[in-house]
Design a protein around this motif. Sequence first.
Motif, PDB file in Angstrom:
ATOM      1  N   SER A  17       0.833  -1.193   0.000  1.00  0.00           N
ATOM      2  CA  SER A  17       0.000   0.000   0.000  1.00  0.00           C
ATOM      3  C   SER A  17       0.871   1.248   0.000  1.00  0.00           C
ATOM      4  O   SER A  17       2.070   1.211   0.326  1.00  0.00           O
ATOM      5  CB  SER A  17      -0.910   0.013   1.233  1.00  0.00           C
ATOM      6  N   ARG A  30      -3.778   0.337  -9.450  1.00  0.00           N
ATOM      7  CA  ARG A  30      -4.861   0.715  -8.549  1.00  0.00           C
ATOM      8  C   ARG A  30      -5.839  -0.450  -8.478  1.00  0.00           C
ATOM      9  O   ARG A  30      -6.340  -0.912  -9.506  1.00  0.00           O
ATOM     10  CB  ARG A  30      -5.549   1.977  -9.071  1.00  0.00           C
ATOM     11  N   GLN A  37      -7.546   1.275  -4.548  1.00  0.00           N
ATOM     12  CA  GLN A  37      -6.424   1.549  -3.659  1.00  0.00           C
ATOM     13  C   GLN A  37      -5.130   1.522  -4.462  1.00  0.00           C
ATOM     14  O   GLN A  37      -4.836   0.555  -5.148  1.00  0.00           O
ATOM     15  CB  GLN A  37      -6.406   0.499  -2.542  1.00  0.00           C
TER      16      GLN A  37
END
Length: 603
Positions: free
Chosen positions: A121, A145, A151
């Motif tokens: 992340s 993403r 995310q």
Amino acid sequence: MARGSNRRNQPGGFGEAVALWVAIGAIVSALVLVYAGVRIGHELAGIEKTPTDPWAVFFGVLDGSVAWPTESWIVFGIGAVLLAALALIVYRAATGRRGKGTRVDWTSTYLGKGREVEGISAKEARAKAERWGVKSEAPGLAVGRTVAGRQRLYASWEDVMTLIAGPRTGKSLCYAIPSILAAPGPVIATSNKRDIVDATRDVRAATHGEVWVFDPQGVAGEEPTDWWWNPLSYVTDEVKASTLAGHFAAGSRAADAKTDAFFEPAARDLLAGLLLAAALDKRPLTEVYRWLTRPHDDTPVDILRANGQPMMADLVFGVIESPEKQRGGVYGTAQQMASCLTNRAVLKWVTDDGTRRRHFDPAAFLREGGTLYSLSREGRGSAGPLVTALTVAVVEAAEELAKTQPGGRLAMPLVGVLDEAANVCRWRDLPDLYSFFGSQGIVLLTILQSWAQGEVVWGREGMNKLWSASNVAIYGGGVKEEGFLEQLSKLIGKYDLIARSTSTKANAGMFGSGVSTSRSLQRERILDVDDLQALPKGRAIVLSSGNRATLVETLPWTEGPAADAVRASIRAHDPQAEKTIRDTAVDVESAEAAGRRWQEAAR
């Protein structure tokens, strides 16, 4: 992982539920409109006796017992228009989001998202960058993403990556170019095309120092008017001489060529001896090829003995004194390995012509920062061995520099984008070294068009080692290799399918429905081989250390903050700039267009 988190109803159940809710919504809307028409219409028409029970109003209008004046029609019509407009807005919003999707996006529900991909992340990558003191606008190299949750994922400044994707799948658009732009320090990049050079050179020059383009075969039309590099400057001992000879051997061999168990290693050893002799005596690289054309010339033997290399001297002497056919075979094979040295255009880049050009120094390059592009094409006479040698020289210089810095890692990471690695940068030892580079701040992205390409260069075990050593491994579609796709499908995993079946019983009786429903649990692959082979453009599968496999939307440079600067760089250097930019726009839109077509087909 809990099995319940990966469970999916039998296809069709979702559509039935939507139809049921649409029907309920229509009934409620009609009830509300009729009730509002009566209440407000009666108020406007001056009718005093109006029922308050919505059902009494609704059925009263139907049987005529409740008045329905013109004012009620007006209220009903206005309400109907407002509800229809609201329904249209909701429908457009829903279909608009779905229209940008693709036929595989449903699988994102059962792939990694949220905490399941926390290891790559943005938050985790940024925390690592702060811990190592890396000052960079980007937390790492963008991976994509997630389709589920949208995310952003990043490879940190200690991760090494491998990307496998077929032609025209957006490798440069979404990975090579963005990675070069995101690098906070020095960059090395290899390719057989000029696109990454044209797109990034001006952007990098404006922010990260000098740009060096090593272009022995004229891929980008660059001329060696300002600098050159002597591969013999890399050769400081017999080990590095052997390494350089290995680059010549690997880079000169055709993909389908069969090697001789005797002549191949013997020729490589001979070439190593000659390279070491030339380096020790400060002779030009051309002298090595001249010696290869004169099997009886023992000058290299004398040089090696005079410089304290008796074993290498004996090796070369042994070949010279071997039987004629054996000697001819070894020297002939070594000549083929060094065949790129017969190309005058190539030699301009690796020999001093006396014009006082600067000599490229890998150690100085790392200290001062900048960008080094190395280009070549495949085929006979390819400059691939020299591209590989220069790349390795920079990476090994980075390793030496890392040893002198806190924690044994570079304070400013070196980013290496090895595009078309199997064609122009055949670094035989790469799989063995890959896992160590990240810990030293050497962040490499190796890009291949297929699994088979890697096997040709590194063998099956070597390719498996490279793929497994990659902290982030990406599949971008466009590959038709069943074995690789089968392996990938298994790594992605399965989901639990709740299958539903309905049967009708004869003579169920007065109070029996005669219908029974049963459910069963089945295990199905999330993405099968055919799904992976036809993975839509704009989507990629990401496997990363300690995280679940996930489906991502790729991020082209056109979405980045430097998009305008990249377009300006393309216009300044690409002979077909407008076509390149236009084709890039088509590539970016193709995923959304494909999604819309599949959505329309589904309807």
